[in-house]
Write a protein that holds these residues in place. Structure first.
Motif, mmCIF file in Angstrom:
data_model
loop_
_atom_site.group_PDB
_atom_site.id
_atom_site.type_symbol
_atom_site.label_atom_id
_atom_site.label_comp_id
_atom_site.label_asym_id
_atom_site.label_seq_id
_atom_site.Cartn_x
_atom_site.Cartn_y
_atom_site.Cartn_z
ATOM 1 N N GLU A 87 0.969 -1.133 0.063
ATOM 2 C CA GLU A 87 0.132 0.125 0.174
ATOM 3 C C GLU A 87 0.910 1.190 -0.070
ATOM 4 O O GLU A 87 0.451 2.360 -0.717
ATOM 5 N N GLU A 88 1.885 1.316 0.697
ATOM 6 C CA GLU A 88 2.930 2.355 0.890
ATOM 7 C C GLU A 88 3.432 2.560 -0.622
ATOM 8 O O GLU A 88 3.855 3.813 -0.877
ATOM 9 N N ILE A 89 3.886 1.801 -1.145
ATOM 10 C CA ILE A 89 4.629 1.645 -2.539
ATOM 11 C C ILE A 89 3.404 2.124 -3.523
ATOM 12 O O ILE A 89 4.088 3.160 -4.222
ATOM 13 N N LEU A 90 2.354 1.620 -3.444
ATOM 14 C CA LEU A 90 1.186 2.358 -4.419
ATOM 15 C C LEU A 90 0.907 3.853 -4.243
ATOM 16 O O LEU A 90 0.860 4.555 -4.966
ATOM 17 N N ARG A 91 1.023 4.447 -2.980
ATOM 18 C CA ARG A 91 0.786 5.686 -2.498
ATOM 19 C C ARG A 91 2.084 6.324 -3.151
ATOM 20 O O ARG A 91 1.808 7.374 -3.723
ATOM 21 N N GLU A 92 3.495 5.877 -2.872
ATOM 22 C CA GLU A 92 4.466 6.583 -3.366
ATOM 23 C C GLU A 92 4.409 7.032 -5.007
ATOM 24 O O GLU A 92 4.817 7.687 -5.471
ATOM 25 N N PHE A 93 3.909 5.980 -5.687
ATOM 26 C CA PHE A 93 4.042 6.115 -6.929
ATOM 27 C C PHE A 93 2.646 6.553 -7.413
ATOM 28 O O PHE A 93 2.464 6.813 -8.773
#
Length: 68
Positions: free
Chosen positions: A59-65
């Protein structure tokens, strides 16, 4: 093609691309190359990070991108 995809079709396009990527990954030949000393070291570091809780959620990776 992505630029020409209507906004309301992006979610379906994403699901389809994920489906294709999964199928390609499942049908890829197994990697039979031996691990290098660098590979072994990197795997050991990753396992230590995981054990210590030094991880980033999907989820954090998706938000970062900007995907969430």
């Amino acid at each position: 093609m992505v630029d020409r995809t209507p906004e309301d079709g992006l979610a379906a396009a994403q699901r389809f691309l994920e489906y294709l990527a999964t199928g390609a990954a499942l049908s890829a030949p197994l990697d039979d190359e031996p691990l290098t000393p660098e590979d072994i070291e990197a795997i050991a570091r990753a396992r230590k990070d995981l054990a210590a809780g030094r991880v980033v959620s999907h989820e954090e990776i998706l938000r970062e991108f900007g995907m969430r």
